[in-house]
Scaffold this motif. Structure first.
Motif, PDB file in Angstrom:
ATOM      1  N   GLU A  87       0.806  -1.225   0.000  1.00 36.57           N
ATOM      2  CA  GLU A  87       0.000   0.000   0.000  1.00 36.57           C
ATOM      3  C   GLU A  87       0.839   1.276   0.000  1.00 36.57           C
ATOM      4  OE1 GLU A  87      -3.527  -0.305   2.824  1.00 36.57           O
ATOM      5  OE2 GLU A  87      -2.272  -1.975   3.508  1.00 36.57           O
ATOM      6  N   VAL A  88       2.106   1.141   0.362  1.00 33.24           N
ATOM      7  CA  VAL A  88       2.936   2.328   0.586  1.00 33.24           C
ATOM      8  C   VAL A  88       3.134   3.194  -0.663  1.00 33.24           C
ATOM      9  CG1 VAL A  88       5.226   3.117   1.293  1.00 33.24           C
ATOM     10  CG2 VAL A  88       4.089   1.293   2.567  1.00 33.24           C
ATOM     11  N   PRO A  89       3.496   2.624  -1.832  1.00 37.98           N
ATOM     12  CA  PRO A  89       3.745   3.484  -2.997  1.00 37.98           C
ATOM     13  C   PRO A  89       2.585   4.417  -3.338  1.00 37.98           C
ATOM     14  CG  PRO A  89       4.570   1.286  -3.422  1.00 37.98           C
ATOM     15  CD  PRO A  89       3.801   1.213  -2.141  1.00 37.98           C
ATOM     16  N   ALA A  90       1.362   3.914  -3.290  1.00 36.32           N
ATOM     17  CA  ALA A  90       0.200   4.739  -3.623  1.00 36.32           C
ATOM     18  C   ALA A  90       0.016   5.860  -2.603  1.00 36.32           C
ATOM     19  CB  ALA A  90      -1.054   3.869  -3.696  1.00 36.32           C
ATOM     20  N   LEU A  91       0.257   5.549  -1.321  1.00 34.97           N
ATOM     21  CA  LEU A  91       0.115   6.560  -0.273  1.00 34.97           C
ATOM     22  C   LEU A  91       1.200   7.633  -0.392  1.00 34.97           C
ATOM     23  CD1 LEU A  91      -0.786   4.244   2.743  1.00 34.97           C
ATOM     24  CD2 LEU A  91      -2.297   5.929   1.664  1.00 34.97           C
ATOM     25  N   LYS A 107       8.649   3.550   8.824  1.00 31.93           N
ATOM     26  CA  LYS A 107       9.501   2.508   9.405  1.00 31.93           C
ATOM     27  C   LYS A 107       8.740   1.194   9.501  1.00 31.93           C
ATOM     28  CE  LYS A 107       8.642   3.313  14.362  1.00 31.93           C
ATOM     29  NZ  LYS A 107       9.288   3.585  15.656  1.00 31.93           N
ATOM     30  N   THR A 108       9.496   0.107   9.478  1.00 32.89           N
ATOM     31  CA  THR A 108       8.911  -1.229   9.589  1.00 32.89           C
ATOM     32  C   THR A 108       8.755  -1.578  11.061  1.00 32.89           C
ATOM     33  OG1 THR A 108       9.974  -1.918   7.532  1.00 32.89           O
ATOM     34  CG2 THR A 108       9.206  -3.658   9.003  1.00 32.89           C
ATOM     35  N   GLU A 109       7.575  -2.065  11.415  1.00 34.47           N
ATOM     36  CA  GLU A 109       7.300  -2.404  12.810  1.00 34.47           C
ATOM     37  C   GLU A 109       6.384  -3.617  12.864  1.00 34.47           C
ATOM     38  OE1 GLU A 109       4.913  -0.109  16.215  1.00 34.47           O
ATOM     39  OE2 GLU A 109       6.784   0.914  15.669  1.00 34.47           O
ATOM     40  N   ASN A 110       6.914  -4.720  13.404  1.00 37.54           N
ATOM     41  CA  ASN A 110       6.140  -5.965  13.565  1.00 37.54           C
ATOM     42  C   ASN A 110       5.496  -6.422  12.261  1.00 37.54           C
ATOM     43  OD1 ASN A 110       6.703  -5.988  16.357  1.00 37.54           O
ATOM     44  ND2 ASN A 110       4.967  -4.603  16.758  1.00 37.54           N
ATOM     45  N   GLY A 111       6.238  -6.358  11.185  1.00 39.61           N
ATOM     46  CA  GLY A 111       5.752  -6.852   9.901  1.00 39.61           C
ATOM     47  C   GLY A 111       4.911  -5.873   9.119  1.00 39.61           C
ATOM     48  N   SER A 112       4.569  -4.732   9.725  1.00 38.65           N
ATOM     49  CA  SER A 112       3.807  -3.708   9.023  1.00 38.65           C
ATOM     50  C   SER A 112       4.685  -2.476   8.805  1.00 38.65           C
ATOM     51  CB  SER A 112       2.563  -3.305   9.834  1.00 38.65           C
ATOM     52  OG  SER A 112       1.677  -4.387   9.980  1.00 38.65           O
TER      53      SER A 112
END
Length: 295
Positions: free
Chosen positions: A235-239, A249-254
């Motif tokens: 979802e990150v690129p679109a956001l 940052k990456t946190e617990n797989g998210s």
């Protein structure tokens, strides 16, 4: 001490580097914050009489700094981003050499050099050659040379460029000490350099001051909120294309995102307290997707 800038403009051909600035500064620390290429260095070089304005004026206590000439430079200290030195000189010899150029009497120079070597923490490096100093030590020598004449106006251009975090903290503390009873203008694109020491922050973009005030006032000037949310990597690129992202940052797989937006960006987004770094992105940043589609 009062510096008054009125209608200050500098053009290089068709390019306007500084555009019609109106600023009044008194004693205290002023932070000039902007991205590289915003016009900060051109502005500072005009304040130091190294460049003549295309139009507008700069006055010091009501007098034009150009007509004041050497009288103005006697109360001015300047640390450019890249300052010159003879590499074979020791720190002490370098400072004595600069003192002679500034016309400081030998007896006064001897006292000032000793004081500043202690104040800037250069005791162990006093007899080292300039070429053998670390980046942090060179910046300390730079601030020492800028303050040899005990200036009433101290101008520092990107003073922490290339320094590690501990050296930046040491440098900020030194600037705070030096700011007593003088006007200090410090330009940077590093928010933490000025967040806690500047009494007023000037946001410069494309040669203009787009906003100014205290750190708290600038945070309150934002017409958007800061939101924290967790999303999947896909979802990150679109956001990033849609919003200004101040932290990721990456946190617990998210992926945890800190988003600046006037509206709630996602149903589970939680409002966060804004800080000066968010202000920087709000005024200067672009959506990451404009030139970067990847995480």
């Amino acid at each position: 001490m009062e510096l008054k800038i009125k209608g200050l403009t500098k053009r290089f051909g068709d390019f306007t580097a500084v555009n019609n600035l109106d600023i009044t500064m008194g004693n205290g620390v002023y932070g000039l914050l902007g991205v590289n290429g915003a016009g900060k260095t051109t502005f500072m070089r005009m304040l130091c009489t190294l460049l003549e304005p295309t139009s507008g004026t700069i006055t010091c206590n009501g007098r034009n700094i150009i007509t004041m000439d050497s009288e103005y430079r006697k109360i001015l200290g300047y640390l450019p981003q890249d300052f010159g030195f003879y590499p074979e000189f020791s720190v002490e010899d370098y400072l004595y050499y600069i003192a002679s150029i500034k016309g400081i009497p030998k007896t006064v120079a001897k006292k000032r050099v000793k004081e500043l070597i202690i104040k800037t923490g250069l005791q162990k490096a006093a007899h080292k050659k300039m070429k053998k100093l670390s980046g942090g030590m060179k910046r300390r020598a730079g601030i020492a040379q800028a303050t040899l004449n005990n200036p009433e106006i101290l101008i520092l251009d990107e003073p922490t460029a290339g320094l590690d975090p501990s050296e930046r903290i040491r440098f900020r503390n030194l600037v705070s000490e030096l700011a007593e009873e003088r006007l200090v203008l410090l330009s940077t694109h590093i928010v933490s350099d000025i967040e806690y020491i500047a009494s007023e922050i000037l946001l410069m973009k494309d040669g203009s001051i787009v906003h100014s005030g205290t750190a708290e006032g600038l945070v309150q000037s934002m017409k958007a909120d800061v939101w924290k949310c967790y999303v999947g990597k896909a979802e990150v690129p679109a956001l990033m294309k849609k919003y200004k992202i101040s932290n990721l940052k990456t946190e617990n797989g998210s992926i945890q995102l800190r988003i600046i937006s006037e509206e709630k960006p996602l149903p589970d987004a939680v409002k966060e307290e804004a800080v000066l770094e968010d202000v920087f992105l709000y005024y200067f940043g672009e959506k990451a997707g404009v030139d970067n589609d990847e995480i």
